[in-house]
Write a protein that holds these residues in place. Structure first.
Motif, mmCIF file in Angstrom:
data_model
loop_
_atom_site.group_PDB
_atom_site.id
_atom_site.type_symbol
_atom_site.label_atom_id
_atom_site.label_comp_id
_atom_site.label_asym_id
_atom_site.label_seq_id
_atom_site.Cartn_x
_atom_site.Cartn_y
_atom_site.Cartn_z
ATOM 1 N N GLY A 29 0.821 -1.205 0.000
ATOM 2 C CA GLY A 29 0.000 0.000 0.000
ATOM 3 C C GLY A 29 0.853 1.252 0.000
ATOM 4 N N HIS A 30 0.363 2.273 -0.700
ATOM 5 C CA HIS A 30 1.065 3.561 -0.681
ATOM 6 C C HIS A 30 0.042 4.681 -0.841
ATOM 7 N N ASP A 31 0.454 5.861 -0.464
ATOM 8 C CA ASP A 31 -0.401 7.042 -0.569
ATOM 9 C C ASP A 31 -0.613 7.376 -2.045
ATOM 10 N N THR A 32 -1.682 8.090 -2.336
ATOM 11 C CA THR A 32 -1.976 8.416 -3.731
ATOM 12 C C THR A 32 -1.337 9.722 -4.185
ATOM 13 N N ASN A 33 -1.085 10.640 -3.244
ATOM 14 C CA ASN A 33 -0.561 11.940 -3.652
ATOM 15 C C ASN A 33 0.220 12.583 -2.514
ATOM 16 N N PHE A 34 1.503 12.305 -2.485
ATOM 17 C CA PHE A 34 2.372 12.865 -1.452
ATOM 18 C C PHE A 34 3.722 13.157 -2.098
ATOM 19 N N MET A 35 3.751 14.202 -2.912
ATOM 20 C CA MET A 35 4.974 14.561 -3.627
ATOM 21 C C MET A 35 6.079 14.981 -2.651
ATOM 22 N N PRO A 36 7.318 14.606 -2.914
ATOM 23 C CA PRO A 36 7.808 13.800 -4.042
ATOM 24 C C PRO A 36 7.950 12.321 -3.704
ATOM 25 N N PHE A 37 7.231 11.859 -2.672
ATOM 26 C CA PHE A 37 7.364 10.468 -2.242
ATOM 27 C C PHE A 37 6.552 9.508 -3.102
ATOM 28 N N GLU A 38 5.309 9.874 -3.411
ATOM 29 C CA GLU A 38 4.503 9.081 -4.333
ATOM 30 C C GLU A 38 3.426 9.956 -4.954
ATOM 31 N N PHE A 39 3.334 9.865 -6.272
ATOM 32 C CA PHE A 39 2.306 10.615 -6.997
ATOM 33 C C PHE A 39 2.185 10.034 -8.401
ATOM 34 N N LYS A 40 1.083 10.325 -9.047
ATOM 35 C CA LYS A 40 0.841 9.777 -10.380
ATOM 36 C C LYS A 40 1.483 10.660 -11.438
ATOM 37 N N ASP A 41 2.286 10.034 -12.284
ATOM 38 C CA ASP A 41 2.918 10.741 -13.401
ATOM 39 C C ASP A 41 1.840 11.031 -14.447
ATOM 40 N N PRO A 42 1.550 12.314 -14.719
ATOM 41 C CA PRO A 42 0.478 12.640 -15.671
ATOM 42 C C PRO A 42 0.755 12.133 -17.084
ATOM 43 N N ALA A 43 2.019 11.940 -17.416
ATOM 44 C CA ALA A 43 2.374 11.496 -18.767
ATOM 45 C C ALA A 43 2.105 10.013 -18.974
ATOM 46 N N THR A 44 2.355 9.212 -17.938
ATOM 47 C CA THR A 44 2.232 7.753 -18.083
ATOM 48 C C THR A 44 1.080 7.150 -17.293
ATOM 49 N N GLY A 45 0.614 7.871 -16.259
ATOM 50 C CA GLY A 45 -0.421 7.311 -15.392
ATOM 51 C C GLY A 45 0.134 6.378 -14.333
ATOM 52 N N ASP A 46 1.457 6.185 -14.311
ATOM 53 C CA ASP A 46 2.102 5.323 -13.317
ATOM 54 C C ASP A 46 2.419 6.120 -12.053
ATOM 55 N N TYR A 47 2.487 5.408 -10.925
ATOM 56 C CA TYR A 47 2.897 6.056 -9.685
ATOM 57 C C TYR A 47 4.419 6.086 -9.614
ATOM 58 N N VAL A 48 4.948 7.238 -9.285
ATOM 59 C CA VAL A 48 6.383 7.442 -9.208
ATOM 60 C C VAL A 48 6.709 8.165 -7.899
ATOM 61 N N GLY A 49 8.005 8.293 -7.598
ATOM 62 C CA GLY A 49 8.403 9.043 -6.414
ATOM 63 C C GLY A 49 9.497 8.338 -5.627
ATOM 64 N N PHE A 50 9.975 9.016 -4.618
ATOM 65 C CA PHE A 50 11.052 8.495 -3.773
ATOM 66 C C PHE A 50 10.676 7.168 -3.137
ATOM 67 N N ASP A 51 9.468 7.092 -2.552
ATOM 68 C CA ASP A 51 9.031 5.853 -1.909
ATOM 69 C C ASP A 51 8.909 4.708 -2.904
ATOM 70 N N ILE A 52 8.363 5.005 -4.075
ATOM 71 C CA ILE A 52 8.156 3.971 -5.094
ATOM 72 C C ILE A 52 9.506 3.393 -5.535
ATOM 73 N N ASP A 53 10.479 4.277 -5.784
ATOM 74 C CA ASP A 53 11.815 3.831 -6.179
ATOM 75 C C ASP A 53 12.522 3.093 -5.048
ATOM 76 N N MET A 54 12.336 3.590 -3.840
ATOM 77 C CA MET A 54 12.969 2.972 -2.670
ATOM 78 C C MET A 54 12.496 1.522 -2.503
#
Length: 248
Positions: A29-54
């Motif tokens: 589970g992860h948050d839906t909108n907590f930049m720059p930790f996790e948020f949806k990339d408007p270009a791809t629709g994928d979730y990206v961010g520090f937490d996602i990469d970590m």
């Protein structure tokens, strides 16, 4: 012989079930909108961010298969307790109330709380200046607890996502936003540039941790990998990618 066969079959079944459990795809589970930790990339629709990469780095090193499950922040702890998710990485502050019901791996980020105001705001410079003001923040967070206990606000506006608080500030519905320092600083430098600014000192130092259901064997494994990332420089690379500087 029957007894021996029964024992062998029972052991085999137990080992098969254990292997199946080990090989199952984890739900993270992860948050839906907590930049720059996790948020949806408007270009791809994928979730990206520090937490996602970590998490991806950790999972790759441990050979874990997983699927990301975006959800409202205040639903993460109940989902861990009910077993609906196997882990949660969402800029979640490690605090005693949460540690009573879930387990945290080694802290992976040190933060605090900061005040965000409109760019033309001249009266609010610290926590004391929030007296009689309307303060916006995110529902179910340490920010909500802090505002209620320490700010003599006229009203507190709570939103399921921090974007709602930023919008409330921009439209004049709130006088200030009080929230996690990396998030408000990121907003002030990106979407809120020239419209909002950060004021005052850092309040309530806090650490973020990856959360697991109580008793999860994953906690120790993930803790070890976090420490390895910090030791071999991988963490510093990831930190610089998302925050533009080396970790302190």
């Amino acid at each position: 012989m029957k007894k021996l066969l029964t024992i062998v079959l029972t052991v085999s079944l137990a080992l098969s079930l254990a292997a199946l459990a080990q090989a199952k795809k984890l739900v993270v589970g992860h948050d839906t909108n907590f930049m720059p930790f996790e948020f949806k990339d408007p270009a791809t629709g994928d979730y990206v961010g520090f937490d996602i990469d970590m998490w991806k780095l950790i999972a790759d090193r441990l050979g874990l298969e997983y699927q990301l499950q975006p959800m409202d922040f205040n639903g993460l702890i109940p989902a861990l307790q009910s077993g609906n998710i196997d882990a949660a990485i969402a800029g979640m502050t490690i605090k005693s109330e949460r540690e009573k019901v879930v387990d945290f791996a080694y802290p992976y980020y040190d933060a605090g709380l900061m005040i965000l105001v409109r760019a033309d705001e001249g009266d609010i410079k610290s926590l004391e200046d929030l007296e009689g003001k309307v303060v916006a923040t995110k529902l179910g967070t340490t920010s909500e607890d802090f505002v209620k206990k320490n700010a003599k606000a006229k009203d507190i506006s709570l939103f399921p996502n921090i974007d709602g608080a930023y919008m409330e500030l921009a439209t004049g519905g709130a006088d200030a936003v009080l929230f996690d320092s990396p998030a408000v600083m990121y907003y002030a430098q990106t979407a809120g540039k020239e419209k909002a600014r950060v004021v005052g000192p850092l309040y309530m130092g806090q650490s973020y941790g990856i959360a697991f259901p109580a008793g999860s064997d994953l906690r120790e494994q993930v803790t070890i990998e976090i420490l390895k990332l910090m030791e071999d420089g991988s963490y510093a690379e990831l930190y610089k990618k998302w925050f533009g500087s080396d970790p302190k």
